[in-house]
Motif scaffolding. Structure first.
Motif, PDB file in Angstrom:
ATOM      1  N   ALA A 285       0.819  -1.212   0.000  1.00 11.38           N
ATOM      2  CA  ALA A 285       0.000   0.000   0.000  1.00 11.38           C
ATOM      3  C   ALA A 285       0.856   1.267   0.000  1.00 11.38           C
ATOM      4  CB  ALA A 285      -0.933   0.000   1.213  1.00 11.38           C
ATOM      5  N   ILE A 286       2.093   1.175   0.485  1.00  5.49           N
ATOM      6  CA  ILE A 286       2.993   2.331   0.409  1.00  5.49           C
ATOM      7  C   ILE A 286       3.259   2.676  -1.049  1.00  5.49           C
ATOM      8  CG2 ILE A 286       5.300   3.186   0.994  1.00  5.49           C
ATOM      9  CD1 ILE A 286       5.248   1.327   3.431  1.00  5.49           C
ATOM     10  N   ILE A 287       3.502   1.646  -1.871  1.00  4.14           N
ATOM     11  CA  ILE A 287       3.703   1.871  -3.307  1.00  4.14           C
ATOM     12  C   ILE A 287       2.440   2.451  -3.920  1.00  4.14           C
ATOM     13  CG2 ILE A 287       4.348   0.773  -5.482  1.00  4.14           C
ATOM     14  CD1 ILE A 287       5.688  -1.431  -3.874  1.00  4.14           C
ATOM     15  N   VAL A 288       1.284   1.908  -3.525  1.00  8.74           N
ATOM     16  CA  VAL A 288       0.008   2.392  -4.056  1.00  8.74           C
ATOM     17  C   VAL A 288      -0.179   3.868  -3.742  1.00  8.74           C
ATOM     18  CG1 VAL A 288      -2.502   2.159  -3.889  1.00  8.74           C
ATOM     19  CG2 VAL A 288      -1.065   0.113  -3.953  1.00  8.74           C
ATOM     20  N   ALA A 289       0.150   4.263  -2.514  1.00 12.37           N
ATOM     21  CA  ALA A 289      -0.029   5.666  -2.115  1.00 12.37           C
ATOM     22  C   ALA A 289       0.825   6.599  -2.963  1.00 12.37           C
ATOM     23  CB  ALA A 289       0.312   5.825  -0.630  1.00 12.37           C
ATOM     24  N   PHE A 290       2.089   6.255  -3.154  1.00 12.45           N
ATOM     25  CA  PHE A 290       2.969   7.140  -3.934  1.00 12.45           C
ATOM     26  C   PHE A 290       2.644   7.089  -5.418  1.00 12.45           C
ATOM     27  CE2 PHE A 290       5.665   6.942  -0.106  1.00 12.45           C
ATOM     28  CZ  PHE A 290       5.918   8.299   0.039  1.00 12.45           C
ATOM     29  N   LEU A 291       2.297   5.904  -5.922  1.00 10.75           N
ATOM     30  CA  LEU A 291       1.931   5.807  -7.334  1.00 10.75           C
ATOM     31  C   LEU A 291       0.658   6.595  -7.622  1.00 10.75           C
ATOM     32  CD1 LEU A 291       2.716   4.478 -10.040  1.00 10.75           C
ATOM     33  CD2 LEU A 291       1.229   2.558  -9.426  1.00 10.75           C
ATOM     34  N   GLY A 292      -0.225   6.668  -6.648  1.00 11.56           N
ATOM     35  CA  GLY A 292      -1.462   7.439  -6.794  1.00 11.56           C
ATOM     36  C   GLY A 292      -1.310   8.906  -6.460  1.00 11.56           C
ATOM     37  N   ARG A 293      -0.049   9.362  -6.284  1.00 17.04           N
ATOM     38  CA  ARG A 293       0.267  10.775  -6.016  1.00 17.04           C
ATOM     39  C   ARG A 293      -0.368  11.258  -4.727  1.00 17.04           C
ATOM     40  NH1 ARG A 293       4.336  10.873  -8.134  1.00 17.04           N
ATOM     41  NH2 ARG A 293       4.433  13.139  -8.140  1.00 17.04           N
ATOM     42  N   LEU A 294      -0.586  10.374  -3.759  1.00 15.28           N
ATOM     43  CA  LEU A 294      -1.175  10.711  -2.463  1.00 15.28           C
ATOM     44  C   LEU A 294      -2.549  11.347  -2.620  1.00 15.28           C
ATOM     45  CD1 LEU A 294       1.967  12.153  -0.620  1.00 15.28           C
ATOM     46  CD2 LEU A 294       1.227   9.772  -0.822  1.00 15.28           C
ATOM     47  N   ASN A 295      -3.225  10.975  -3.689  1.00 18.41           N
ATOM     48  CA  ASN A 295      -4.579  11.460  -3.976  1.00 18.41           C
ATOM     49  C   ASN A 295      -5.530  10.271  -3.916  1.00 18.41           C
ATOM     50  OD1 ASN A 295      -6.950  11.951  -5.841  1.00 18.41           O
ATOM     51  ND2 ASN A 295      -6.063  13.988  -5.860  1.00 18.41           N
ATOM     52  N   PRO A 296      -6.618  10.338  -3.130  1.00 21.10           N
ATOM     53  CA  PRO A 296      -7.495   9.173  -2.990  1.00 21.10           C
ATOM     54  C   PRO A 296      -7.997   8.603  -4.312  1.00 21.10           C
ATOM     55  CG  PRO A 296      -8.020  10.788  -1.313  1.00 21.10           C
ATOM     56  CD  PRO A 296      -7.010  11.439  -2.215  1.00 21.10           C
ATOM     57  N   LEU A 297      -8.329   9.461  -5.260  1.00 21.71           N
ATOM     58  CA  LEU A 297      -8.789   8.945  -6.550  1.00 21.71           C
ATOM     59  C   LEU A 297      -7.643   8.290  -7.312  1.00 21.71           C
ATOM     60  CD1 LEU A 297     -11.136  11.877  -7.669  1.00 21.71           C
ATOM     61  CD2 LEU A 297     -11.747   9.730  -6.538  1.00 21.71           C
ATOM     62  N   GLY A 298      -6.463   8.882  -7.240  1.00 24.14           N
ATOM     63  CA  GLY A 298      -5.303   8.252  -7.851  1.00 24.14           C
ATOM     64  C   GLY A 298      -4.948   6.948  -7.162  1.00 24.14           C
ATOM     65  N   VAL A 299      -5.156   6.891  -5.838  1.00 26.72           N
ATOM     66  CA  VAL A 299      -4.892   5.666  -5.083  1.00 26.72           C
ATOM     67  C   VAL A 299      -5.793   4.538  -5.569  1.00 26.72           C
ATOM     68  CG1 VAL A 299      -5.291   4.623  -2.806  1.00 26.72           C
ATOM     69  CG2 VAL A 299      -3.914   6.702  -3.016  1.00 26.72           C
ATOM     70  N   LEU A 300      -7.045   4.845  -5.889  1.00 24.37           N
ATOM     71  CA  LEU A 300      -7.964   3.825  -6.398  1.00 24.37           C
ATOM     72  C   LEU A 300      -7.427   3.200  -7.683  1.00 24.37           C
ATOM     73  CD1 LEU A 300     -10.665   2.320  -6.391  1.00 24.37           C
ATOM     74  CD2 LEU A 300     -11.678   4.307  -7.542  1.00 24.37           C
ATOM     75  N   ILE A 301      -6.957   4.046  -8.599  1.00 24.12           N
ATOM     76  CA  ILE A 301      -6.417   3.538  -9.863  1.00 24.12           C
ATOM     77  C   ILE A 301      -5.137   2.748  -9.618  1.00 24.12           C
ATOM     78  CG2 ILE A 301      -5.506   4.214 -12.118  1.00 24.12           C
ATOM     79  CD1 ILE A 301      -7.301   6.700 -11.947  1.00 24.12           C
ATOM     80  N   ALA A 302      -4.257   3.286  -8.771  1.00 26.50           N
ATOM     81  CA  ALA A 302      -3.003   2.603  -8.467  1.00 26.50           C
ATOM     82  C   ALA A 302      -3.254   1.271  -7.769  1.00 26.50           C
ATOM     83  CB  ALA A 302      -2.121   3.500  -7.601  1.00 26.50           C
ATOM     84  N   GLY A 303      -4.249   1.227  -6.879  1.00 26.06           N
ATOM     85  CA  GLY A 303      -4.569  -0.019  -6.191  1.00 26.06           C
ATOM     86  C   GLY A 303      -5.035  -1.099  -7.152  1.00 26.06           C
ATOM     87  N   LEU A 304      -5.846  -0.718  -8.117  1.00 29.07           N
ATOM     88  CA  LEU A 304      -6.293  -1.687  -9.133  1.00 29.07           C
ATOM     89  C   LEU A 304      -5.114  -2.168  -9.970  1.00 29.07           C
ATOM     90  CD1 LEU A 304      -9.604   0.075 -10.248  1.00 29.07           C
ATOM     91  CD2 LEU A 304      -9.405  -2.083  -8.997  1.00 29.07           C
ATOM     92  N   PHE A 305      -4.186  -1.267 -10.280  1.00 29.37           N
ATOM     93  CA  PHE A 305      -3.020  -1.660 -11.080  1.00 29.37           C
ATOM     94  C   PHE A 305      -2.128  -2.633 -10.308  1.00 29.37           C
ATOM     95  CE2 PHE A 305       1.428  -0.935 -12.342  1.00 29.37           C
ATOM     96  CZ  PHE A 305       1.359  -1.349 -13.659  1.00 29.37           C
ATOM     97  N   LEU A 306      -1.862  -2.335  -9.039  1.00 32.88           N
ATOM     98  CA  LEU A 306      -1.030  -3.246  -8.237  1.00 32.88           C
ATOM     99  C   LEU A 306      -1.729  -4.577  -8.025  1.00 32.88           C
ATOM    100  CD1 LEU A 306       1.806  -2.828  -6.971  1.00 32.88           C
ATOM    101  CD2 LEU A 306       0.753  -0.753  -7.827  1.00 32.88           C
TER     102      LEU A 306
END
Length: 363
Positions: A285-306
């Motif tokens: 989830a640390i990777i997800v947070a940074f990949l999503g630019r610390l933005n909740p909507l970006g985190v959603l996309i990053a979480g699906l990618f991971l």
């Protein structure tokens, strides 16, 4: 000659937005080279990882199942990191949340309890994760200890505590001596959304967490406080914001979300408490947070990618005969490129001549 990092005069917004895409592209190129070194066709291997899981309804549902805990944890971590508070122990808070909520499931096992059990389990999971996260927060605020080290070390304490419980007082007496609790009663399990699949109502809660996080950070005074304390702590103190209280708040929030994700994982796809309930969700989830630019909507996309990489890695293990640990290699390379790209947004690399030292005996 030597290399130095020099701070840029201004930061490009366009490059900052494209940074995650650049990091992903570099990661894919590195993985292609790695597959080639392993004697695999890079295009076929990448297709197994990233295309095949998207062509089957079951694997699409599994992506949502894997993304649920990643997204919930990463939203909480994003709040921490924006405030310049470094919670690295979400894995331990995930485990403690699972343990706290499972306590009620074990106590009501076979007691024909009502529908109140599951909401109470979720509340206990969130409370357990929040209280566990408060330990490193208080150590930082009260004693000046490093929250990074304290939260990380507490991961191992949580893991050993859970291992003790499932091998000792909570072990199922009819479980053939396996370290696991009895299967939770139906009233203590998260309902599934699609019959015959593992997709559960926790996915809906994850979406609610994303929306709530977006509102908190973008539409509330508390969100402004979080950003200001992280960006300019002296200005925040001058404005009347208490950085210590905010540290406690951020840790409590991220711990609660990690604990909630933990009990949802145990009461949902797994159905009982056992060792190894997490393949490393708290760290991924640390990777997800940074990949999503610390933005909740970006985190959603990053979480699906991971989550896609996890499901793709399981498929590659069967189709390509490669180790499952290759997925962790992929995630590590991705984190490296994400952090490298973020650094180069703010800094640039310059080649500087090393001044010569005067020879001995000369002025």
């Amino acid at each position: 000659m030597h290399l130095v990092l020099e701070r840029r005069a201004e930061r490009s917004v366009q490059v900052a937005l494209a940074s995650p895409l650049i990091a992903i592209a570099l990661t894919l190129a590195t993985m292609a080279a790695l597959f080639w070194l392993l004697g695999k066709n890079p295009l076929v291997a990448l297709g197994v990882y990233f295309v095949d899981p998207l062509t089957d309804a079951y694997t699409l549902q599994e992506i949502a199942v894997k993304a649920t805990p990643l997204v919930m944890i990463a939203v909480g971590l994003s709040v921490c990191y924006i405030a310049n508070v470094w919670n690295i122990g979400a894995e331990g808070q995930f485990i403690i949340g699972a343990v706290a909520g499972s306590w009620l499931a074990v106590r009501t096992q076979g007691a024909d309890a009502g529908a109140w059990v599951l909401p109470a389990m979720l509340a206990l999971g969130a409370l357990g994760g929040a209280l566990y996260a408060m330990i490193p927060a208080i150590c930082r605020v009260r004693f000046g200890a490093s929250e990074i080290l304290v939260s990380l070390m507490l991961v191992y304490v949580a893991d050993l505590l859970m291992d003790f419980l499932v091998r000792g007082p909570w072990r199922d007496p009819h479980g053939l001596n396996f370290p696991t609790t009895a299967e939770f009663d139906p009233v203590a399990t998260v309902p599934v959304l699609v019959e015959g699949s593992r997709l559960h109502a926790g996915a809906i809660l994850a979406l609610m967490v994303v929306l709530s996080g977006a509102v908190l950070l973008g539409r509330t005074l508390k969100g402004f406080e979080i950003r200001l304390v992280g960006a300019a702590p002296k200005a925040a103190a001058f404005a009347g914001f208490d950085g210590r209280r905010l540290t406690l708040f951020c840790f409590a929030l991220s711990g609660a979300l990690a604990g909630l994700a933990g009990i949802i994982e145990v009461a949902g796809p797994i159905g009982h408490l056992q060792p190894g309930i997490s393949p490393g969700y708290g760290f991924t989830a640390i990777i997800v947070a940074f990949l999503g630019r610390l933005n909740p909507l970006g985190v959603l996309i990053a979480g699906l990618f991971l989550a896609l990489t996890v499901i793709g890695g399981e498929g590659a293990q069967i189709a390509l005969k490669v180790p499952l640990d290759l997925t962790k290699v992929f995630q590590g390379i991705l984190l490296f490129y994400v952090l490298a790209c973020d650094s180069l947004i703010v800094h640039r690399i310059r080649l500087v001549a090393t001044p010569r030292k005067p020879a001995h005996g000369h002025a």
